[in-house]
Motif scaffolding. Structure first.
Motif, PDB file in Angstrom:
ATOM      1  N   VAL A 219      -1.931  -9.003  -2.535  1.00 17.31           N
ATOM      2  CA  VAL A 219      -0.536  -9.190  -2.134  1.00 17.31           C
ATOM      3  C   VAL A 219      -0.448 -10.091  -0.915  1.00 17.31           C
ATOM      4  O   VAL A 219       0.375 -11.016  -0.854  1.00 17.31           O
ATOM      5  CB  VAL A 219       0.132  -7.826  -1.851  1.00 17.31           C
ATOM      6  N   ALA A 220      -1.290  -9.850   0.085  1.00 13.13           N
ATOM      7  CA  ALA A 220      -1.228 -10.632   1.326  1.00 13.13           C
ATOM      8  C   ALA A 220      -1.526 -12.113   1.072  1.00 13.13           C
ATOM      9  O   ALA A 220      -0.820 -12.994   1.593  1.00 13.13           O
ATOM     10  CB  ALA A 220      -2.199 -10.064   2.346  1.00 13.13           C
TER      11      ALA A 220
ATOM     12  N   GLY B 152      -8.182  -4.007  -2.880  1.00 15.34           N
ATOM     13  CA  GLY B 152      -7.864  -5.044  -3.858  1.00 15.34           C
ATOM     14  C   GLY B 152      -6.387  -5.383  -3.878  1.00 15.34           C
ATOM     15  O   GLY B 152      -5.995  -6.558  -3.830  1.00 15.34           O
ATOM     16  N   LEU B 153      -5.544  -4.356  -3.938  1.00 14.23           N
ATOM     17  CA  LEU B 153      -4.101  -4.595  -3.992  1.00 14.23           C
ATOM     18  C   LEU B 153      -3.599  -5.213  -2.687  1.00 14.23           C
ATOM     19  O   LEU B 153      -2.844  -6.191  -2.699  1.00 14.23           O
ATOM     20  CB  LEU B 153      -3.360  -3.289  -4.271  1.00 14.23           C
TER      21      LEU B 153
ATOM     22  N   PHE C 142      -9.240 -10.542  -6.114  1.00 17.06           N
ATOM     23  CA  PHE C 142      -8.923  -9.304  -5.409  1.00 17.06           C
ATOM     24  C   PHE C 142      -8.165  -8.332  -6.312  1.00 17.06           C
ATOM     25  O   PHE C 142      -8.449  -7.133  -6.325  1.00 17.06           O
ATOM     26  CB  PHE C 142      -8.099  -9.606  -4.158  1.00 17.06           C
ATOM     27  N   ALA C 143      -7.200  -8.837  -7.070  1.00 16.62           N
ATOM     28  CA  ALA C 143      -6.409  -7.956  -7.933  1.00 16.62           C
ATOM     29  C   ALA C 143      -7.268  -7.318  -9.010  1.00 16.62           C
ATOM     30  O   ALA C 143      -6.998  -6.182  -9.437  1.00 16.62           O
ATOM     31  CB  ALA C 143      -5.259  -8.736  -8.564  1.00 16.62           C
ATOM     32  N   SER C 144      -8.318  -8.017  -9.458  1.00 18.18           N
ATOM     33  CA  SER C 144      -9.168  -7.449 -10.506  1.00 18.18           C
ATOM     34  C   SER C 144      -9.864  -6.177 -10.040  1.00 18.18           C
ATOM     35  O   SER C 144     -10.228  -5.320 -10.855  1.00 18.18           O
ATOM     36  CB  SER C 144     -10.200  -8.480 -10.967  1.00 18.18           C
TER      37      SER C 144
ATOM     38  N   LEU D 165       0.828  -1.210   0.000  1.00 21.37           N
ATOM     39  CA  LEU D 165       0.000   0.000   0.000  1.00 21.37           C
ATOM     40  C   LEU D 165       0.858   1.255   0.000  1.00 21.37           C
ATOM     41  O   LEU D 165       0.620   2.196  -0.765  1.00 21.37           O
ATOM     42  CB  LEU D 165      -0.920   0.013   1.222  1.00 21.37           C
ATOM     43  N   VAL D 166       1.860   1.273   0.870  1.00 25.52           N
ATOM     44  CA  VAL D 166       2.719   2.455   0.958  1.00 25.52           C
ATOM     45  C   VAL D 166       3.512   2.641  -0.329  1.00 25.52           C
ATOM     46  O   VAL D 166       3.600   3.749  -0.875  1.00 25.52           O
ATOM     47  CB  VAL D 166       3.664   2.339   2.170  1.00 25.52           C
ATOM     48  N   ALA D 167       4.101   1.559  -0.833  1.00 21.30           N
ATOM     49  CA  ALA D 167       4.949   1.666  -2.025  1.00 21.30           C
ATOM     50  C   ALA D 167       4.163   2.171  -3.229  1.00 21.30           C
ATOM     51  O   ALA D 167       4.655   3.005  -3.997  1.00 21.30           O
ATOM     52  CB  ALA D 167       5.586   0.311  -2.329  1.00 21.30           C
ATOM     53  N   VAL D 168       2.950   1.672  -3.398  1.00 20.40           N
ATOM     54  CA  VAL D 168       2.172   2.028  -4.592  1.00 20.40           C
ATOM     55  C   VAL D 168       1.434   3.349  -4.418  1.00 20.40           C
ATOM     56  O   VAL D 168       1.539   4.251  -5.259  1.00 20.40           O
ATOM     57  CB  VAL D 168       1.179   0.897  -4.939  1.00 20.40           C
TER      58      VAL D 168
END
Length: 746
Positions: A669-670, A664-665, A649-651, A565-568
């Motif tokens: 990732v998790a 979603g992200l 989730f990624a969708s 979350l932080v990186a993106v």
């Protein structure tokens, strides 16, 4: 869990399976009736949402309550029609005539109470005269504003557009439900591919999709209808869709996998269904209960929006569990032997074949220290950006370029400054009634507020009929999502007029209060969720070391999600891929909601893996062999289920809402990290290092190792996962574990 407790759950689920097998069409009919009823109610009554955040006990909420109590019409929705002149100024005669004609028609639109036209004297026309806005009051509350109402008002303003004046809705009129159909279809498409590869046939692959769709319709539909009874943020339905689609398919996948294994072993269809519901159905019941318990931990935060998101997500999980344990078995009973029909040419179903996972387990357990240190370092690297996590609030300026909310936001900011999109309301409750707007105390307050840092303008005051409360609209110099605006809120609250109590309210002020409360309560929520999850595992396995280790492992996957979350979103790494045009703040309640969700979902895979390991341990007493056997037996089904969840989730990163993109992200990732790095490498490595300590119980040297014969090959041995002699006959659920991962029916 002990034999008596597990046996009771096992027998209960077996009874459910038996009842479904006897009356499958009754069960299917009941589900169809529920689905039709929910669909009809949605079509007739809609799904209202309310985006205003409430926070009882906060300064912002106190101010809002005072406005509601002392000023009529404060609970009615209002929005703006924003005009931008194509040529000249808005106050040129020709443009005035066009705007007037447009607003005359707007006043006749349904639900419109009044329209205040743009005027330079009122400050609603920009300094250069090119941008202005009219205020449109409606006869409904904010939660009842629909897309149709907004469209009717915008359509009525056609005379202004015909004259070359751009007309854009703003405020409540720009709100609309963000469509999630693209995300849903993409997630379903990937799920179809994975399920076909797993089962090798279209009929078997269709069953989890069918139960997942029923979960969506009934669960998410019920969440939408609940908006008529309580404030329901728009994000609740979308988040429920994500969860429902993911767990609805995954839970069914576990049951179908178990059922197919039993059929391959020669079990008759009826007994196989009963055994599947009794064993894997118990697993699904435990897994869904874990998610619901974790979401229940959000109540500790005492934040209404989190409580709402928690119970709505939990409701959908409950529907998913019910569909997997009743609707799916009914479909299996009706299909009978036809579940293997419509095989895809070239695909061979390999059941739980896990030769790769068996080899990986061998490699990891031979050098557990190296793998434990390496994966721990990798997870620490993934979680490192979390140190830069700062909670904030998004605003329409973070929406996708070209969206209705973004267009209105940008025009207002261009014409009147960024603070116009985040107006603050200063509310004062006087000890003695004010005489009116010209009361010396009110005038002195306005002057002091105007001199406060971060304030661009203060509108003329309004005083309630009883004189007890006055309010002044304050425009900050900065945008709603700018941290400097929070500083402005704090500076305004430091202003305390003589003879009155001052409060600062408005969406921005209440969200700043929300951020502060979430930060204060986050440690408590983490402690409660971790403790409840560890207790559930302790209840299931009676092994304290396993329970504590599982809780720590889940913390690592959540840390990776926070790091992403932080990186993106904060650092802006790859932001363009998400559809955003730059970094955005992490919405204050997202990390806490993610924590509860991910802790519950990760526990599903933990239980499934540990049950397989525990079965082998109870028969052999060989820790390394048990770790290898467990990973080999469950690796393929866990990664298949996780792949579906990750893709679903990624969708949702495609969703227009930045908040939904964050969910979603983070969840994708998790789950990806949890099912691969943690379950595939770190868990077996740490279990190999801990040895018999994994199974230590207070007051005992360890769990009893059963003296069962090992001459009966297990399913994993028959599938070629392990060499002969390295596998032992698995226990069923009644032998002391939550559920069985394979083997003979109980």
């Amino acid at each position: 869990m002990n034999t008596v407790e597990t046996g009771a759950v096992h027998r209960m689920m077996g009874a459910v399976g038996s009842a479904v097998v006897r009356r499958p069409w009754w069960v299917i009919s009941a589900w169809l009736l529920m689905a039709v009823t929910v669909a009809a109610l949605i079509a007739g009554f809609g799904r209202p949402t309310e985006e205003d955040v409430s926070l009882p006990g906060s300064d912002g909420q106190i101010g809002r309550d005072l406005l509601d109590q002392h000023f009529s019409g404060s609970d009615e929705a209002s929005g703006q029609l924003i005009f931008e002149a194509g040529d000249g100024r808005l106050d040129d005669p020709a443009n005035i005539a066009a705007v007037t004609a447009a607003l005359d028609r707007v006043e006749q639109a349904p639900h419109v109470v009044s329209v205040t036209p743009p005027a330079a004297a009122a400050g609603t026309i920009s300094a250069d005269g090119t941008i202005g806005y009219a205020t449109v009051r409606l006869d409904v509350g904010p939660r009842s504003v629909t897309r149709q109402m907004s469209d009717d008002i915008v359509d009525a303003a056609a005379p202004a557009r015909d004259a070359g004046i751009e007309t854009v809705p703003g405020g409540a009129l720009a709100r609309h439900d963000a469509a999630t159909h693209t995300s849903e279809l993409l997630g379903l498409g990937v799920a179809v591919i994975v399920l076909v590869l797993v089962f090798g046939g279209l009929v078997a692959a269709a069953l989890p999709l069918f139960t997942g769709l029923f979960t969506l319709l009934i669960g998410v539909g019920t969440v939408g209808l609940a908006g008529h009874l309580t404030d329901m943020p728009g994000v609740a339905s979308t988040l429920a869709t994500m969860i429902g689609l993911g767990v609805g398919i995954d839970y069914a996948l576990f049951l179908v996998t178990r059922y197919r294994t039993l059929l391959d072993d020669g079990t008759a269809i009826g007994p196989a269904i009963v055994a599947t519901v009794a064993s894997s159905g118990s697993a699904v019941l435990f897994a869904g209960g874990t998610v619901i318990v974790a979401l229940g931990g959000l109540a500790v935060a005492q934040v209404p929006i989190l409580t709402t998101l928690g119970w709505t997500a939990g409701l959908v999980v409950l529907v998913a569990v019910a569909a997997a344990t009743t609707l799916l078995p009914a479909l299996l009973a009706v299909l009978g032997p036809r579940i293997g029909a419509l095989r895809v040419p070239g695909l061979r179903r390999r059941g739980d074949s896990g030769a790769f996972w068996g080899r990986l387990a061998d490699r990891v357990t031979r050098r557990p220290g190296r793998y434990a240190l390496g994966t721990a370092a990798l997870l620490a690297l993934l979680a490192a950006p979390t140190l830069g996590l700062q909670l904030g609030q998004t605003d329409p300026g973070d929406d996708l370029p070209g969206s209705p909310t973004r267009l209105g936001y940008d025009l207002m900011a261009e014409g009147f400054g960024p603070g116009v999109n985040g107006m603050l309301s200063v509310v004062v409750e006087w000890d003695s009634p004010a005489t009116g707007p010209d009361d010396p105390r009110v005038l002195a307050l306005r002057q002091e507020l105007s001199a406060t840092g971060g304030v661009a303008a203060v509108a003329p005051p309004a005083v309630s009929d009883d004189g007890r409360v006055s309010t002044l609209r304050v425009q900050p110099t900065t945008a709603p999502s700018d941290p400097a605006t929070v500083d402005t809120v704090a500076a305004l609250r430091d202003v305390q007029p003589d003879g009155g109590q001052l409060h600062v309210t408005g969406a921005v002020a209440i969200k700043s209060d929300l951020t502060e409360r979430v930060a204060d309560r986050m440690p408590w929520v983490i402690a409660v969720v971790v403790a409840l999850s560890a207790l559930l595992l302790l209840f299931a396995f009676r092994a304290p070391v396993l329970a504590v280790k599982a809780a720590v492992m889940n913390l690592l996957s959540v840390g990776a999600a926070y790091g992403a979350l932080v990186a993106v979103f904060v650092w802006g790494w790859g932001t363009a891929v998400t559809g955003l045009d730059g970094p955005v703040p992490v919405e204050s309640y997202v990390p806490m909601m993610l924590f509860a969700l991910l802790f519950g979902l990760s526990m599903d895979y933990e239980v499934f893996l540990l049950t397989a390991v525990g079965e082998s341990w109870q028969r052999t007493g060989d820790n390394l062999l048990s770790v290898r056997t467990g990973l080999a037996a469950t690796g393929r089904v866990i990664t298949s289920a996780a792949l579906i969840m990750v893709c679903v989730f990624a969708s949702f990163v495609l969703n227009p809402s930045p908040v939904i993109k964050m969910f979603g992200l983070g969840m994708a990732v998790a789950i990806a990290v949890d099912a691969t790095i943690i379950r595939g490498l770190l868990v077996p490595a740490t279990m190999a290092l801990l040895g018999r300590a994994n199974w230590w119980r207070p007051g005992a040297g360890g769990p009893a190792v059963e003296d069962t014969q090992t001459d009966t090959q297990t399913d994993t041995q028959r599938d070629g996962l392990l060499p002969a002699g390295e596998a032992s006959r698995p226990l069923d659920a009644a032998a002391g574990l939550p559920f069985s991962t394979g083997g003979n029916p109980p």
